[in-house]
Design a protein around this motif. Sequence first.
Motif, PDB file in Angstrom:
ATOM      1  N   GLY A 157      40.964  35.556  48.795  1.00 40.08           N
ATOM      2  CA  GLY A 157      40.197  36.803  48.812  1.00 40.08           C
ATOM      3  C   GLY A 157      39.755  37.148  50.221  1.00 40.08           C
ATOM      4  N   TRP A 158      38.756  38.023  50.287  1.00 37.27           N
ATOM      5  CA  TRP A 158      38.213  38.444  51.569  1.00 37.27           C
ATOM      6  C   TRP A 158      37.138  37.461  52.035  1.00 37.27           C
ATOM      7  CZ3 TRP A 158      40.264  42.346  54.382  1.00 37.27           C
ATOM      8  CH2 TRP A 158      41.118  43.240  53.718  1.00 37.27           C
ATOM      9  N   GLN A 159      36.973  37.423  53.356  1.00 39.31           N
ATOM     10  CA  GLN A 159      35.946  36.546  53.920  1.00 39.31           C
ATOM     11  C   GLN A 159      34.553  36.986  53.500  1.00 39.31           C
ATOM     12  OE1 GLN A 159      36.213  36.118  58.164  1.00 39.31           O
ATOM     13  NE2 GLN A 159      34.456  34.763  58.293  1.00 39.31           N
ATOM     14  N   SER A 160      34.353  38.293  53.383  1.00 39.54           N
ATOM     15  CA  SER A 160      33.070  38.832  52.932  1.00 39.54           C
ATOM     16  C   SER A 160      33.242  40.302  52.596  1.00 39.54           C
ATOM     17  CB  SER A 160      31.987  38.669  54.012  1.00 39.54           C
ATOM     18  OG  SER A 160      32.276  39.516  55.119  1.00 39.54           O
ATOM     19  N   LEU A 161      32.247  40.878  51.949  1.00 40.36           N
ATOM     20  CA  LEU A 161      32.277  42.312  51.645  1.00 40.36           C
ATOM     21  C   LEU A 161      32.246  43.133  52.920  1.00 40.36           C
ATOM     22  CD1 LEU A 161      32.221  44.666  49.667  1.00 40.36           C
ATOM     23  CD2 LEU A 161      29.741  44.387  49.490  1.00 40.36           C
ATOM     24  N   ASP A 162      31.485  42.692  53.915  1.00 36.52           N
ATOM     25  CA  ASP A 162      31.433  43.419  55.192  1.00 36.52           C
ATOM     26  C   ASP A 162      32.807  43.471  55.847  1.00 36.52           C
ATOM     27  OD1 ASP A 162      28.745  43.894  54.908  1.00 36.52           O
ATOM     28  OD2 ASP A 162      28.120  42.183  56.126  1.00 36.52           O
ATOM     29  N   VAL A 163      33.521  42.351  55.843  1.00 35.46           N
ATOM     30  CA  VAL A 163      34.859  42.317  56.455  1.00 35.46           C
ATOM     31  C   VAL A 163      35.817  43.218  55.677  1.00 35.46           C
ATOM     32  CG1 VAL A 163      36.863  40.852  56.919  1.00 35.46           C
ATOM     33  CG2 VAL A 163      34.558  40.020  57.430  1.00 35.46           C
ATOM     34  N   LYS A 164      35.730  43.203  54.355  1.00 35.00           N
ATOM     35  CA  LYS A 164      36.599  44.054  53.541  1.00 35.00           C
ATOM     36  C   LYS A 164      36.313  45.531  53.808  1.00 35.00           C
ATOM     37  CE  LYS A 164      38.036  45.022  48.793  1.00 35.00           C
ATOM     38  NZ  LYS A 164      37.909  44.676  47.362  1.00 35.00           N
ATOM     39  N   SER A 165      35.043  45.884  53.887  1.00 33.76           N
ATOM     40  CA  SER A 165      34.663  47.282  54.136  1.00 33.76           C
ATOM     41  C   SER A 165      35.118  47.721  55.518  1.00 33.76           C
ATOM     42  CB  SER A 165      33.143  47.448  54.004  1.00 33.76           C
ATOM     43  OG  SER A 165      32.724  47.087  52.707  1.00 33.76           O
ATOM     44  N   GLU A 166      34.947  46.837  56.506  1.00 33.47           N
ATOM     45  CA  GLU A 166      35.357  47.169  57.875  1.00 33.47           C
ATOM     46  C   GLU A 166      36.866  47.334  57.963  1.00 33.47           C
ATOM     47  OE1 GLU A 166      35.041  45.348  62.421  1.00 33.47           O
ATOM     48  OE2 GLU A 166      33.925  44.415  60.770  1.00 33.47           O
ATOM     49  N   ALA A 167      37.612  46.466  57.270  1.00 30.73           N
ATOM     50  CA  ALA A 167      39.074  46.565  57.292  1.00 30.73           C
ATOM     51  C   ALA A 167      39.543  47.871  56.672  1.00 30.73           C
ATOM     52  CB  ALA A 167      39.682  45.382  56.544  1.00 30.73           C
ATOM     53  N   ALA A 168      38.875  48.299  55.605  1.00 30.51           N
ATOM     54  CA  ALA A 168      39.245  49.560  54.956  1.00 30.51           C
ATOM     55  C   ALA A 168      38.911  50.756  55.845  1.00 30.51           C
ATOM     56  CB  ALA A 168      38.523  49.678  53.621  1.00 30.51           C
ATOM     57  N   GLU A 187      26.902  34.729  48.840  1.00 27.81           N
ATOM     58  CA  GLU A 187      26.893  34.989  50.274  1.00 27.81           C
ATOM     59  C   GLU A 187      27.982  35.984  50.675  1.00 27.81           C
ATOM     60  OE1 GLU A 187      26.541  32.124  48.864  1.00 27.81           O
ATOM     61  OE2 GLU A 187      24.628  31.351  49.609  1.00 27.81           O
ATOM     62  N   ARG A 188      29.149  35.892  50.088  1.00 20.69           N
ATOM     63  CA  ARG A 188      30.252  36.794  50.436  1.00 20.69           C
ATOM     64  C   ARG A 188      30.105  38.161  49.761  1.00 20.69           C
ATOM     65  NH1 ARG A 188      35.165  33.813  52.267  1.00 20.69           N
ATOM     66  NH2 ARG A 188      34.679  31.582  52.229  1.00 20.69           N
ATOM     67  N   GLN A 189      29.298  38.227  48.703  1.00 22.07           N
ATOM     68  CA  GLN A 189      29.124  39.432  47.885  1.00 22.07           C
ATOM     69  C   GLN A 189      30.451  39.882  47.268  1.00 22.07           C
ATOM     70  OE1 GLN A 189      26.827  42.006  50.789  1.00 22.07           O
ATOM     71  NE2 GLN A 189      25.382  42.014  49.077  1.00 22.07           N
ATOM     72  N   LEU A 190      31.285  38.917  46.981  1.00 26.40           N
ATOM     73  CA  LEU A 190      32.582  39.160  46.356  1.00 26.40           C
ATOM     74  C   LEU A 190      32.961  37.964  45.487  1.00 26.40           C
ATOM     75  CD1 LEU A 190      34.716  40.484  49.382  1.00 26.40           C
ATOM     76  CD2 LEU A 190      34.003  41.842  47.392  1.00 26.40           C
ATOM     77  N   GLN A 191      33.809  38.225  44.503  1.00 28.65           N
ATOM     78  CA  GLN A 191      34.472  37.152  43.773  1.00 28.65           C
ATOM     79  C   GLN A 191      35.856  36.964  44.396  1.00 28.65           C
ATOM     80  OE1 GLN A 191      32.341  35.435  40.977  1.00 28.65           O
ATOM     81  NE2 GLN A 191      33.957  36.115  39.625  1.00 28.65           N
ATOM     82  N   PRO A 192      36.430  35.777  44.340  1.00 31.92           N
ATOM     83  CA  PRO A 192      37.815  35.629  44.814  1.00 31.92           C
ATOM     84  C   PRO A 192      38.768  36.420  43.922  1.00 31.92           C
ATOM     85  CG  PRO A 192      37.108  33.653  43.666  1.00 31.92           C
ATOM     86  CD  PRO A 192      35.885  34.513  43.819  1.00 31.92           C
ATOM     87  N   GLU A 193      39.896  36.786  44.485  1.00 33.24           N
ATOM     88  CA  GLU A 193      40.890  37.530  43.713  1.00 33.24           C
ATOM     89  C   GLU A 193      41.885  36.599  43.015  1.00 33.24           C
ATOM     90  OE1 GLU A 193      42.696  40.500  46.175  1.00 33.24           O
ATOM     91  OE2 GLU A 193      40.765  41.269  46.873  1.00 33.24           O
ATOM     92  N   LYS A 194      41.986  35.375  43.548  1.00 27.41           N
ATOM     93  CA  LYS A 194      42.851  34.360  42.935  1.00 27.41           C
ATOM     94  C   LYS A 194      42.167  33.001  43.051  1.00 27.41           C
ATOM     95  CE  LYS A 194      47.141  36.615  44.521  1.00 27.41           C
ATOM     96  NZ  LYS A 194      48.376  36.408  45.324  1.00 27.41           N
ATOM     97  N   LEU A 195      42.524  32.131  42.133  1.00 32.82           N
ATOM     98  CA  LEU A 195      42.023  30.762  42.161  1.00 32.82           C
ATOM     99  C   LEU A 195      43.172  29.838  41.789  1.00 32.82           C
ATOM    100  CD1 LEU A 195      38.733  29.420  40.550  1.00 32.82           C
ATOM    101  CD2 LEU A 195      40.899  28.246  40.197  1.00 32.82           C
ATOM    102  N   SER A 196      43.400  28.825  42.604  1.00 29.53           N
ATOM    103  CA  SER A 196      44.442  27.852  42.284  1.00 29.53           C
ATOM    104  C   SER A 196      43.821  26.468  42.139  1.00 29.53           C
ATOM    105  CB  SER A 196      45.532  27.824  43.362  1.00 29.53           C
ATOM    106  OG  SER A 196      45.061  27.199  44.539  1.00 29.53           O
ATOM    107  N   LEU A 197      44.357  25.696  41.221  1.00 26.95           N
ATOM    108  CA  LEU A 197      43.912  24.319  41.002  1.00 26.95           C
ATOM    109  C   LEU A 197      45.148  23.433  40.938  1.00 26.95           C
ATOM    110  CD1 LEU A 197      41.928  22.063  40.286  1.00 26.95           C
ATOM    111  CD2 LEU A 197      42.024  22.818  37.904  1.00 26.95           C
ATOM    112  N   THR A 198      45.193  22.442  41.818  1.00 25.30           N
ATOM    113  CA  THR A 198      46.298  21.480  41.839  1.00 25.30           C
ATOM    114  C   THR A 198      45.738  20.094  41.546  1.00 25.30           C
ATOM    115  OG1 THR A 198      47.468  22.790  43.506  1.00 25.30           O
ATOM    116  CG2 THR A 198      48.189  20.514  43.187  1.00 25.30           C
ATOM    117  N   ILE A 199      46.347  19.412  40.572  1.00 25.32           N
ATOM    118  CA  ILE A 199      45.900  18.084  40.172  1.00 25.32           C
ATOM    119  C   ILE A 199      47.089  17.126  40.210  1.00 25.32           C
ATOM    120  CG2 ILE A 199      44.760  16.714  38.390  1.00 25.32           C
ATOM    121  CD1 ILE A 199      43.701  19.312  37.197  1.00 25.32           C
TER     122      ILE A 199
END
Length: 226
Positions: A157-168, A187-199
């Motif tokens: 995902g994005w590093q933070s909402l501020d970074v996402k807004s600035e990039a847009a 802290e990031r004010q965002l949820q990740p867009e993907k999550l991976s789990l490797t076991i």
Amino acid sequence: MKKQQGFTLVELLISSTILTMILLVGTYSYSLFADKWNKKLGHVNKVAEQVRTLSLLDRLLDGIVPLVIFQKDSKGFYFQGSAQQLTAISQNGFINTQGAVVFQLYLQTSIDGAKKLWYQEASLNGLLLLSTQQTIPFGEPLLLIDKITDLQFNYFGWQSLDVKSEAAFTNDPTKEKDWFTQYAGFERQLQPEKLSLTINVEDMQFSLLSLFSQNSESLLRDFDGG
């Protein structure tokens, strides 16, 4: 008068010896076959149980939903992820199937070095979440997988909402989404867009991938009335 025919004592002893040897070889061969079969059957049962557990894990992670929490003058999401631990909200709990739950997955290493994946959950019914640091009344820990050699959560995902807004706003190509081993939704004010789990379990590797909304920040705007 004809003489009666029969077996001599020596012939009977030789026959008995041969028969005994055949029985011993047969019994030993059967024992080896039975042991090998039981080991294979045990392995098949173990793999089947692991597949069932991974299916439940996949459903749990796919059911993760964003939940906005407030702390002082800030707001963000109840989502706390690290390389070997995850705390979040899911609609698909293991135990409580009648509503959303707050859950925790964590890797624990015992004194002898054995690594195990544990799971806990608590119903959101009547539970007010105010902080990612508050004590949650989790139920008894549930052992999901043992004999783990390695486990890794990763978050995209994005590093933070501020970074996402600035990039847009600036259309800056250097600001883009990436994979992280730590993801704090508040802290990031965002949820990740993907999550991976490797076991990695002994000589086997399992991988799960869950996809989420790319616009979780819209929920924050809803609380602003926007």
